[in-house]
Design a protein around this motif. Structure first.
Motif, PDB file in Angstrom:
ATOM      1  N   VAL A  59       0.857  -1.189   0.000  1.00 41.11           N
ATOM      2  CA  VAL A  59       0.000   0.000   0.000  1.00 41.11           C
ATOM      3  C   VAL A  59       0.889   1.234   0.000  1.00 41.11           C
ATOM      4  N   VAL A  60       0.583   2.186  -0.876  1.00 41.22           N
ATOM      5  CA  VAL A  60       1.330   3.439  -0.913  1.00 41.22           C
ATOM      6  C   VAL A  60       0.457   4.553  -0.345  1.00 41.22           C
ATOM      7  N   VAL A  61       1.060   5.461   0.411  1.00 36.55           N
ATOM      8  CA  VAL A  61       0.327   6.594   0.967  1.00 36.55           C
ATOM      9  C   VAL A  61       1.117   7.865   0.676  1.00 36.55           C
ATOM     10  N   SER A  62       0.412   8.904   0.245  1.00 37.41           N
ATOM     11  CA  SER A  62       1.030  10.194   0.008  1.00 37.41           C
ATOM     12  C   SER A  62       0.208  11.280   0.673  1.00 37.41           C
ATOM     13  N   ILE A  63       0.879  12.221   1.304  1.00 38.91           N
ATOM     14  CA  ILE A  63       0.239  13.330   2.004  1.00 38.91           C
ATOM     15  C   ILE A  63       0.586  14.603   1.256  1.00 38.91           C
ATOM     16  N   GLY A  64      -0.407  15.247   0.657  1.00 49.71           N
ATOM     17  CA  GLY A  64      -0.111  16.439  -0.122  1.00 49.71           C
ATOM     18  C   GLY A  64      -1.308  16.917  -0.917  1.00 49.71           C
ATOM     19  N   PRO A  65      -1.103  17.853  -1.839  1.00 47.84           N
ATOM     20  CA  PRO A  65      -2.202  18.428  -2.619  1.00 47.84           C
ATOM     21  C   PRO A  65      -2.824  17.416  -3.574  1.00 47.84           C
ATOM     22  N   ALA A  66      -3.862  17.866  -4.279  1.00 46.79           N
ATOM     23  CA  ALA A  66      -4.590  16.971  -5.178  1.00 46.79           C
ATOM     24  C   ALA A  66      -3.679  16.308  -6.204  1.00 46.79           C
ATOM     25  N   LYS A  67      -2.676  17.047  -6.679  1.00 46.45           N
ATOM     26  CA  LYS A  67      -1.780  16.508  -7.695  1.00 46.45           C
ATOM     27  C   LYS A  67      -0.871  15.408  -7.166  1.00 46.45           C
ATOM     28  N   ALA A  68      -0.866  15.189  -5.857  1.00 46.18           N
ATOM     29  CA  ALA A  68      -0.084  14.090  -5.299  1.00 46.18           C
ATOM     30  C   ALA A  68      -0.617  12.739  -5.763  1.00 46.18           C
ATOM     31  N   GLN A  69      -1.862  12.733  -6.275  1.00 42.08           N
ATOM     32  CA  GLN A  69      -2.400  11.485  -6.822  1.00 42.08           C
ATOM     33  C   GLN A  69      -1.563  11.002  -7.999  1.00 42.08           C
ATOM     34  N   GLU A  70      -0.928  11.926  -8.739  1.00 37.01           N
ATOM     35  CA  GLU A  70      -0.055  11.521  -9.834  1.00 37.01           C
ATOM     36  C   GLU A  70       1.119  10.700  -9.303  1.00 37.01           C
ATOM     37  N   THR A  71       1.644  11.098  -8.170  1.00 34.41           N
ATOM     38  CA  THR A  71       2.747  10.365  -7.556  1.00 34.41           C
ATOM     39  C   THR A  71       2.290   8.986  -7.112  1.00 34.41           C
ATOM     40  N   ILE A  72       1.074   8.922  -6.556  1.00 37.68           N
ATOM     41  CA  ILE A  72       0.523   7.629  -6.146  1.00 37.68           C
ATOM     42  C   ILE A  72       0.347   6.723  -7.356  1.00 37.68           C
ATOM     43  N   ARG A  73      -0.155   7.275  -8.467  1.00 40.36           N
ATOM     44  CA  ARG A  73      -0.349   6.481  -9.686  1.00 40.36           C
ATOM     45  C   ARG A  73       0.982   5.940 -10.208  1.00 40.36           C
ATOM     46  N   THR A  74       2.043   6.714 -10.051  1.00 37.53           N
ATOM     47  CA  THR A  74       3.364   6.238 -10.462  1.00 37.53           C
ATOM     48  C   THR A  74       3.757   5.005  -9.655  1.00 37.53           C
ATOM     49  N   ALA A  75       3.527   5.062  -8.340  1.00 37.03           N
ATOM     50  CA  ALA A  75       3.833   3.909  -7.489  1.00 37.03           C
ATOM     51  C   ALA A  75       2.967   2.706  -7.856  1.00 37.03           C
ATOM     52  N   LEU A  76       1.700   2.956  -8.160  1.00 31.38           N
ATOM     53  CA  LEU A  76       0.803   1.867  -8.560  1.00 31.38           C
ATOM     54  C   LEU A  76       1.271   1.245  -9.878  1.00 31.38           C
ATOM     55  N   ALA A  77       1.763   2.083 -10.790  1.00 35.23           N
ATOM     56  CA  ALA A  77       2.266   1.580 -12.076  1.00 35.23           C
ATOM     57  C   ALA A  77       3.536   0.763 -11.886  1.00 35.23           C
ATOM     58  N   MET A  78       4.287   1.038 -10.827  1.00 38.91           N
ATOM     59  CA  MET A  78       5.500   0.271 -10.539  1.00 38.91           C
ATOM     60  C   MET A  78       5.177  -1.088  -9.935  1.00 38.91           C
ATOM     61  N   GLY A  79       3.921  -1.262  -9.466  1.00 37.76           N
ATOM     62  CA  GLY A  79       3.526  -2.569  -8.954  1.00 37.76           C
ATOM     63  C   GLY A  79       2.839  -2.586  -7.605  1.00 37.76           C
ATOM     64  N   ILE A  80       2.695  -1.423  -6.965  1.00 37.29           N
ATOM     65  CA  ILE A  80       1.998  -1.355  -5.676  1.00 37.29           C
ATOM     66  C   ILE A  80       0.513  -1.663  -5.884  1.00 37.29           C
ATOM     67  N   ASP A  81      -0.116  -2.324  -4.911  1.00 38.54           N
ATOM     68  CA  ASP A  81      -1.499  -2.798  -5.055  1.00 38.54           C
ATOM     69  C   ASP A  81      -2.536  -1.686  -5.001  1.00 38.54           C
ATOM     70  N   ARG A  82      -2.435  -0.798  -4.021  1.00 41.35           N
ATOM     71  CA  ARG A  82      -3.432   0.255  -3.881  1.00 41.35           C
ATOM     72  C   ARG A  82      -2.822   1.463  -3.187  1.00 41.35           C
ATOM     73  N   GLY A  83      -3.569   2.579  -3.226  1.00 40.88           N
ATOM     74  CA  GLY A  83      -3.041   3.815  -2.693  1.00 40.88           C
ATOM     75  C   GLY A  83      -3.971   4.508  -1.722  1.00 40.88           C
ATOM     76  N   ILE A  84      -3.380   5.356  -0.892  1.00 43.72           N
ATOM     77  CA  ILE A  84      -4.126   6.202   0.038  1.00 43.72           C
ATOM     78  C   ILE A  84      -3.611   7.628  -0.142  1.00 43.72           C
ATOM     79  N   HIS A  85      -4.530   8.560  -0.376  1.00 44.29           N
ATOM     80  CA  HIS A  85      -4.150   9.959  -0.542  1.00 44.29           C
ATOM     81  C   HIS A  85      -4.732  10.777   0.602  1.00 44.29           C
TER      82      HIS A  85
END
Length: 249
Positions: A59-85
């Motif tokens: 699970v990846v978690v990022s704390i930040g503005p709305a655009k931080a979802q792009e960073t989460i998507r990058t982690a998901l594309a690398m193979g992480i299962d799900r994200g928390i923003h």
């Protein structure tokens, strides 16, 4: 074993930082942002643990503005299962981030948390240690290798004059250094798949965390330009300049 990976959206390391005209901070308008390089290494390590069958969920978690979802998507594309923003427009200090991560960890129940040893935007290098202290978990900092041995992890870090090896009983926190691994590039098919992976939306208020700043930035300035060097004719001239002009000997 569930692995939680906190990541941060920062100014891309290839971009030259510019100070705002009012000297209140770094100008982030119209510049490329990306995942913190040390966090990329943490994501890669979590994916490798899952590929090896050691981790059952990542699970990846990022704390930040709305655009931080792009960073989460990058982690998901690398193979992480799900994200928390955890969405916030505040520039949070390490302690506030550590408190939010503590709340996330208590809700998710990971056995291992892997994060970068520092973020390249502020270089505090404090979040991992503060989070481990709040959780009362063992910490392996600046890891350049880590191996699972039964119910524990052996983490090796570089120290002055050699290497330091620590054994961490789970649950534990590991912060990553540059030589731990080489992060993979996200392939186009995986980038498309990442768009369908879930991202849970939260705010600091959902966890009841006090994020009030304890520090105040007075002024941000660019470093002074370095003066051009000179060539000297011989060692005697060099010693004379170091002694009488530079005052270093």
């Amino acid at each position: 074993m569930k692995v939680l990976v906190p990541v941060k959206r920062v100014l891309d390391y290839n971009v030259k930082a510019r100070v705002k005209s009012d000297q209140s901070g770094v100008d982030l308008s119209n510049v490329k942002m990306s995942m913190n390089p040390f966090d990329e290494i943490a994501v890669e390590q979590a994916v490798r643990l899952q590929e090896a069958g050691t981790a059952s969920e990542t699970v990846v978690v990022s704390i930040g503005p709305a655009k931080a979802q792009e960073t989460i998507r990058t982690a998901l594309a690398m193979g992480i299962d799900r994200g928390i923003h955890v969405e916030t427009d505040e520039d949070l200090e390490p302690l506030a981030v550590a408190k939010i991560l503590k709340a996330v960890a208590e809700a998710e129940g990971p056995e291992l948390v892997i994060l970068g040893k520092q973020a390249i935007d502020n270089d505090h290098g404090a979040t991992g240690g503060m989070f481990a202290a709040l959780m009362d978990w063992p910490l392996g900092s600046a890891a350049n290798s880590m191996e699972k041995e039964g119910d524990s992890f052996t983490v090796v870090k570089e120290v002055d004059g050699g290497l330091q090896t620590v054994k961490l009983e789970l649950p534990a926190v590991v912060t990553t250094d540059l030589r731990l691994n080489e992060p993979r590039y996200a392939s186009l098919p995986n980038i498309m798949k990442a768009k369908r992976k879930p991202i849970d939306a939260k705010t600091p208020a959902d966890f009841g965390v006090d994020t009030a700043p304890r520090l105040k930035t007075l002024k941000v300035t660019e470093p002074a330009a370095r003066e051009a060097g000179i060539k000297v004719e011989d060692v005697a001239t060099l010693v004379d300049k170091l002694k009488n002009e530079a005052g270093v000997i």
